[in-house]
Design an enzyme around this catalytic site. Structure first.
Site, mmCIF file in Angstrom:
data_model
loop_
_atom_site.group_PDB
_atom_site.id
_atom_site.type_symbol
_atom_site.label_atom_id
_atom_site.label_comp_id
_atom_site.label_asym_id
_atom_site.label_seq_id
_atom_site.Cartn_x
_atom_site.Cartn_y
_atom_site.Cartn_z
ATOM 1 N N LEU A 83 0.884 -1.397 0.339
ATOM 2 C CA LEU A 83 0.064 0.234 0.256
ATOM 3 C C LEU A 83 0.984 1.754 0.470
ATOM 4 O O LEU A 83 0.588 1.973 0.067
ATOM 5 C CB LEU A 83 -1.297 0.124 0.902
ATOM 6 N N CYS A 84 2.303 0.868 0.034
ATOM 7 C CA CYS A 84 3.490 2.189 -0.182
ATOM 8 C C CYS A 84 3.136 2.852 -1.685
ATOM 9 O O CYS A 84 2.627 2.048 -2.860
ATOM 10 C CB CYS A 84 4.344 1.596 -0.009
ATOM 11 N N HIS A 85 3.000 4.284 -2.137
ATOM 12 C CA HIS A 85 3.107 4.867 -3.247
ATOM 13 C C HIS A 85 4.379 4.699 -3.424
ATOM 14 O O HIS A 85 5.325 5.325 -3.043
ATOM 15 C CB HIS A 85 2.748 5.695 -3.089
ATOM 16 N N MET A 121 7.644 6.440 5.787
ATOM 17 C CA MET A 121 8.119 4.523 5.019
ATOM 18 C C MET A 121 9.713 4.443 4.611
ATOM 19 O O MET A 121 10.344 4.057 4.537
ATOM 20 C CB MET A 121 6.653 4.156 5.033
ATOM 21 N N GLU A 122 9.600 5.362 3.558
ATOM 22 C CA GLU A 122 11.249 5.212 3.286
ATOM 23 C C GLU A 122 12.272 5.902 4.230
ATOM 24 O O GLU A 122 13.356 4.938 3.799
ATOM 25 C CB GLU A 122 11.558 5.953 2.015
ATOM 26 N N ASP A 136 24.604 -7.909 9.330
ATOM 27 C CA ASP A 136 24.777 -9.054 7.793
ATOM 28 C C ASP A 136 26.234 -9.273 8.329
ATOM 29 O O ASP A 136 26.835 -10.045 8.064
ATOM 30 C CB ASP A 136 24.158 -8.873 6.673
#
Length: 168
Positions: A83-85, A121-122, A136
């Site tokens: 749902l992120c654009h 969100m980014e 990692d």
């Protein structure tokens, strides 16, 4: 039926009238400049921290790889988070700063765009993936590395206005 899906008396924008998940329609919004800053902490043993600081790790340049992974992740957020654009990012920076008091690293990401929706969100994706990459790259030295405190520190622009975390 939309009224059944309210938070603070505002309709939930990611639900349709039947309560089904949907991508929000931002086509009617005017693009504005938006910026978000997020952070994460990566805690480790003092010996691991010292090895990374000295550049003495089996996989190479841990910090440069983590920075690059964070930048690349910010650009892929819409493919990772439902749902992120997809957004045109004008600026993405990731800083990995040593913090001997943890011991470990603080990671900060700043993401900026001119678009119809924000870049929180980014920025959060950038710090998350940078932290995972740091893990990692250093897991051969230590498996107990901890990723902590992933959070949005601030955001500017958009209909909801500016936000600054009370913890900053």
């Amino acid at each position: 039926m939309q009224d059944n899906f309210l938070v603070n008396s505002a309709p939930l924008t990611h639900l349709d009238s039947q309560g089904q998940t949907q991508m929000v329609d931002v086509s009617g919004k005017v693009p504005t400049i938006r910026e978000a800053l997020a952070m994460a902490k990566v805690r480790m043993l003092p010996e691991t921290f010292a090895a990374i600081q000295a550049g003495n790790t089996p996989k190479g340049d841990v910090l440069a790889t983590a920075r690059l992974a964070g930048i690349m992740a910010a650009k892929q957020t819409a493919t990772l988070i439902p749902l992120c654009h997809p957004l045109p990012l004008q600026k993405t920076t990731v800083e990995v700063t040593p913090d001997p008091q943890l011991p470990g690293y603080q990671i900060h990401a700043t993401v900026k765009t001119k678009a119809e929706t924000g870049v929180e969100m980014e920025a959060l994706t950038a710090v998350s993936v940078a932290a995972l990459t740091l893990y990692d790259m250093a897991k051969a030295l230590e498996k107990s590395i901890q990723i902590e405190s992933i959070q949005l520190l601030s955001k500017t622009g958009g209909k909801s206005g500016n936000y600054t975390s009370p913890t900053t």
